[in-house]
Design a protein around this motif. Structure first.
Motif, PDB file in Angstrom:
ATOM      1  N   PRO A  79       0.858  -1.182   0.000  1.00 44.36           N
ATOM      2  CA  PRO A  79       0.000   0.000   0.000  1.00 44.36           C
ATOM      3  C   PRO A  79       0.899   1.239   0.000  1.00 44.36           C
ATOM      4  CG  PRO A  79      -0.024  -1.042   2.165  1.00 44.36           C
ATOM      5  CD  PRO A  79       0.810  -1.902   1.269  1.00 44.36           C
ATOM      6  N   LYS A  80       0.424   2.314  -0.596  1.00 45.28           N
ATOM      7  CA  LYS A  80       1.225   3.543  -0.584  1.00 45.28           C
ATOM      8  C   LYS A  80       1.289   4.146   0.820  1.00 45.28           C
ATOM      9  CE  LYS A  80       0.970   5.073  -5.339  1.00 45.28           C
ATOM     10  NZ  LYS A  80       0.521   6.149  -6.241  1.00 45.28           N
ATOM     11  N   ALA A  81       0.214   4.028   1.556  1.00 49.83           N
ATOM     12  CA  ALA A  81       0.208   4.531   2.928  1.00 49.83           C
ATOM     13  C   ALA A  81       1.147   3.656   3.761  1.00 49.83           C
ATOM     14  CB  ALA A  81      -1.205   4.476   3.500  1.00 49.83           C
ATOM     15  N   HIS A  82       1.916   4.281   4.623  1.00 50.82           N
ATOM     16  CA  HIS A  82       2.836   3.524   5.482  1.00 50.82           C
ATOM     17  C   HIS A  82       2.028   2.876   6.604  1.00 50.82           C
ATOM     18  CE1 HIS A  82       6.799   2.542   7.208  1.00 50.82           C
ATOM     19  NE2 HIS A  82       6.087   2.518   8.330  1.00 50.82           N
ATOM     20  N   VAL A  83       1.600   1.652   6.343  1.00 54.47           N
ATOM     21  CA  VAL A  83       0.948   0.841   7.362  1.00 54.47           C
ATOM     22  C   VAL A  83       1.865  -0.340   7.643  1.00 54.47           C
ATOM     23  CG1 VAL A  83      -1.404   1.563   6.796  1.00 54.47           C
ATOM     24  CG2 VAL A  83      -0.431  -0.421   5.664  1.00 54.47           C
ATOM     25  N   GLU A  84       1.752  -0.884   8.842  1.00 55.23           N
ATOM     26  CA  GLU A  84       2.736  -1.883   9.256  1.00 55.23           C
ATOM     27  C   GLU A  84       2.167  -3.256   9.564  1.00 55.23           C
ATOM     28  OE1 GLU A  84       5.126  -0.141  12.359  1.00 55.23           O
ATOM     29  OE2 GLU A  84       5.802   1.468  11.029  1.00 55.23           O
ATOM     30  N   HIS A  85       0.902  -3.362   9.807  1.00 49.96           N
ATOM     31  CA  HIS A  85       0.328  -4.652  10.187  1.00 49.96           C
ATOM     32  C   HIS A  85      -0.679  -5.102   9.137  1.00 49.96           C
ATOM     33  CE1 HIS A  85       2.211  -4.615  14.140  1.00 49.96           C
ATOM     34  NE2 HIS A  85       1.944  -3.326  14.149  1.00 49.96           N
ATOM     35  N   LEU A  90      -5.405  -2.370   8.336  1.00 48.78           N
ATOM     36  CA  LEU A  90      -6.246  -2.184   7.154  1.00 48.78           C
ATOM     37  C   LEU A  90      -7.684  -2.554   7.485  1.00 48.78           C
ATOM     38  CD1 LEU A  90      -3.997  -3.942   4.472  1.00 48.78           C
ATOM     39  CD2 LEU A  90      -4.208  -1.480   4.880  1.00 48.78           C
ATOM     40  N   ASP A  91      -8.617  -1.693   7.068  1.00 46.37           N
ATOM     41  CA  ASP A  91     -10.008  -2.110   7.226  1.00 46.37           C
ATOM     42  C   ASP A  91     -10.317  -3.146   6.144  1.00 46.37           C
ATOM     43  OD1 ASP A  91     -10.652  -0.758   4.792  1.00 46.37           O
ATOM     44  OD2 ASP A  91     -11.252   1.051   5.869  1.00 46.37           O
ATOM     45  N   SER A  96      -9.089  -5.982   1.168  1.00 44.27           N
ATOM     46  CA  SER A  96      -9.597  -6.634  -0.052  1.00 44.27           C
ATOM     47  C   SER A  96      -9.022  -5.977  -1.302  1.00 44.27           C
ATOM     48  CB  SER A  96     -11.125  -6.577  -0.084  1.00 44.27           C
ATOM     49  OG  SER A  96     -11.660  -7.336   0.977  1.00 44.27           O
ATOM     50  N   ARG A  97      -8.938  -4.659  -1.299  1.00 49.58           N
ATOM     51  CA  ARG A  97      -8.379  -3.929  -2.443  1.00 49.58           C
ATOM     52  C   ARG A  97      -6.908  -4.314  -2.652  1.00 49.58           C
ATOM     53  NH1 ARG A  97     -10.199   1.092  -1.120  1.00 49.58           N
ATOM     54  NH2 ARG A  97      -8.362   1.441   0.164  1.00 49.58           N
ATOM     55  N   LEU A  98      -6.161  -4.410  -1.549  1.00 52.99           N
ATOM     56  CA  LEU A  98      -4.759  -4.807  -1.633  1.00 52.99           C
ATOM     57  C   LEU A  98      -4.635  -6.228  -2.192  1.00 52.99           C
ATOM     58  CD1 LEU A  98      -1.706  -4.482  -1.083  1.00 52.99           C
ATOM     59  CD2 LEU A  98      -2.183  -5.129   1.302  1.00 52.99           C
TER      60      LEU A  98
END
Length: 185
Positions: A79-85, A90-91, A96-98
């Motif tokens: 994902p472009k957003a820096h998420v880590e888990h 992610l909702d 699902s989009r990922l």
């Protein structure tokens, strides 16, 4: 024996080919733990990421070649957003989009690089490579069973020697196929 066909500049791997070069694990650990987030650096256009050729990008995701491939055609999707888990950050819709994007890129990889099976996995940790990303790893046909699964994925067992020019050629082919793969991102 070269991993790349001089005609197509695409990875070619046979079980009898000498395909791996030693990997500097200590240098890698130092780079990941002491350097910037590699996904965010690629998104920012930072220099020094020539091997991480982008094969797909949309509003939410980026897909690019692995800098240290252990098998031909290995691609990372993030994902472009820096998420880590992978689960809790992610909702359901973002997850699902990922995963739809991962599938789309994996289908393109399979269309370009021969594979017996395609491995999909999310790696990284809070100690290094924290930015959530999925590995798309096409297992070359004929890989002996003892060298499949985790063995073929581990950089400690060696990486494929290749050039930025070969990465560019592979990315170009993948971009063309990704554009054709149905299902959107």
């Amino acid at each position: 024996m070269s991993l790349f066909s001089s005609d197509e500049e695409l990875p070619v791997l046979t079980p009898e080919a000498e395909r791996k070069e030693a990997f500097d694990l200590a240098g890698y650990v130092q780079r990941v733990k002491g350097g910037p987030c590699f996904v965010c650096a690629i998104l920012a256009g930072a220099p020094g990421y020539d091997f991480e050729q982008i094969v797909f990008e949309d509003e939410h995701h980026i897909a690019f070649l692995d800098r240290y491939p252990t098998m031909p055609g290995k691609v990372l999707v993030a994902p472009k957003a820096h998420v880590e888990h992978v689960v809790r950050d992610l909702d359901e819709e973002a997850y699902s989009r990922l995963m739809r994007t991962v599938r789309r890129i994996a289908l393109a990889v399979e269309a370009v690089v021969a594979s017996e099976r395609t491995y999909l996995l999310s790696l990284g940790s809070q100690q290094g490579n924290t930015h959530l990303h999925w590995h798309i790893a096409p297992l070359p046909p004929g890989t002996p069973y003892a060298k499949q699964q985790y063995h073929v994925l581990m950089t400690e067992n060696g990486v494929i020697p290749w050039s930025a020019q070969q990465a560019f050629a592979l990315a170009e082919r993948l971009r063309a196929v990704v554009a054709e793969v149905a299902g959107g991102g």
